[in-house]
Design an enzyme around this catalytic site. Sequence first.
Site, PDB file in Angstrom:
ATOM      1  N   ASP A 247      40.204  44.694  39.285  1.00 27.81           N
ATOM      2  CA  ASP A 247      39.329  43.796  39.130  1.00 27.81           C
ATOM      3  C   ASP A 247      39.574  43.292  37.356  1.00 27.81           C
ATOM      4  OD1 ASP A 247      37.378  41.972  39.375  1.00 27.81           O
ATOM      5  OD2 ASP A 247      35.780  43.305  38.367  1.00 27.81           O
ATOM      6  N   ASN A 252      32.771  37.902  33.133  1.00 26.02           N
ATOM      7  CA  ASN A 252      31.484  38.019  33.193  1.00 26.02           C
ATOM      8  C   ASN A 252      30.943  39.451  32.845  1.00 26.02           C
ATOM      9  OD1 ASN A 252      31.196  35.496  33.686  1.00 26.02           O
ATOM     10  ND2 ASN A 252      31.810  35.837  35.763  1.00 26.02           N
TER      11      ASN A 252
HETATM   12  C1  0GY Z   1      35.410  39.345  40.449  1.00 22.54           C
HETATM   13  C2  0GY Z   1      34.209  38.957  39.819  1.00 22.54           C
HETATM   14  C3  0GY Z   1      33.665  38.006  39.271  1.00 22.54           C
HETATM   15  C4  0GY Z   1      34.229  36.620  39.133  1.00 22.54           C
HETATM   16  C5  0GY Z   1      34.830  35.775  40.189  1.00 22.54           C
HETATM   17  O1  0GY Z   1      35.581  33.876  41.236  1.00 22.54           O
HETATM   18  C6  0GY Z   1      34.970  34.369  40.190  1.00 22.54           C
HETATM   19  O2  0GY Z   1      34.547  33.968  39.104  1.00 22.54           O
HETATM   20  O3  0GY Z   1      35.127  36.674  41.267  1.00 22.54           O
HETATM   21  C7  0GY Z   1      32.248  38.061  38.901  1.00 22.54           C
HETATM   22  O4  0GY Z   1      31.899  37.685  37.936  1.00 22.54           O
HETATM   23  O5  0GY Z   1      31.514  39.056  39.340  1.00 22.54           O
HETATM   24  O6  0GY Z   1      35.385  39.420  41.672  1.00 22.54           O
HETATM   25  O7  0GY Z   1      36.224  39.774  39.654  1.00 22.54           O
END
Ligand code: 0GY
Length: 291
Positions: A247, A252
């Site tokens: 990840d 965030n």
């Molecule tokens: C992840 C998590 C996040 C963000 C995104 O598409 C995205 O911006 O997936 C999250 O903030 O939970 O999956 O890495």
Amino acid sequence: MDPDYLPFHENPKKPDYVPPVGAVDSHCHVFGPANLFPYHPNRKYTPCDAPKESLFALRDFLGFEKNVIVQASCHGTNNAALVDALNSADGAARGVSVLSPDVSDEELNALNLAGVCGVRFNFVKRLVDSTPRSVFETLASRVKPLGWHIVVYFESPDLEDLRPFLESLARDQIVVVDHMGRPDVGLGVESKEFQSFISLLDQNENIWTKVSCPERLTNQAPDYSDVTPFGKALVETFPDRVLWGTDWPHPNMTSHIPDDGSLVDVIPEIAVNDDLQRRLLVDNPMRLYWK
Ligand code: 0GY
């Protein structure tokens, strides 16, 4: 441009756990750099730049051989940074895209040639505006002839509403659920909520999941032991339909800066023998992304 959240760890520990030869990090991102690949004007957050060079260096440091790079919402449907990373990876990366409803066949073919083999449908309300399900259905049918799978990202309170839609997608395509469907780990593995997620996989052989992101799910960071039973249950129940990812660079995150070496050290806690580890880190991702 200032990021909205904590940066990624600059100096992670060397993991104690040594991944098997050929291990794949099946969920990570590249962000920017913004001067080359600007973020989407309507994004819901501004990330820290997380360029391909840093990702590939981390991959080597952690003992992995390959990456699956997932397009994140901050780049919208412009997959240029993702494609650039794939083109620089010497075959050691595959991609999951986010697509505009009016994507052309030529664009789809170019993404396919670059190593994209999936499309992500994001249902997390803090990350994206909602998209009609009919748009996702059309995209799913357009990528099917290319042999692509679908990745879905949602949070556990939305599972029951999404279930019929996910089941219909999974009738003829593989659907991978990000981050174990984001359970509330405080409720426990035996909770109705998590058992409902288990039953989703139990009843649909085309639904897989990533046993990832303890850093987001834990209530006791940086100790991830409250999340371990969830990953372990999924790895042991569905050993051929689970994937693992760092990840990185953890967009965030506000509670703590995850140490990617510590995240790798969670793997033997959820996949407790060589056989389960090889399936999780090598066999399953190779079957899905490098077929
Ligand atoms: C992840 C998590 C996040 C963000 C995104 O598409 C995205 O911006 O997936 C999250 O903030 O939970 O999956 O890495």
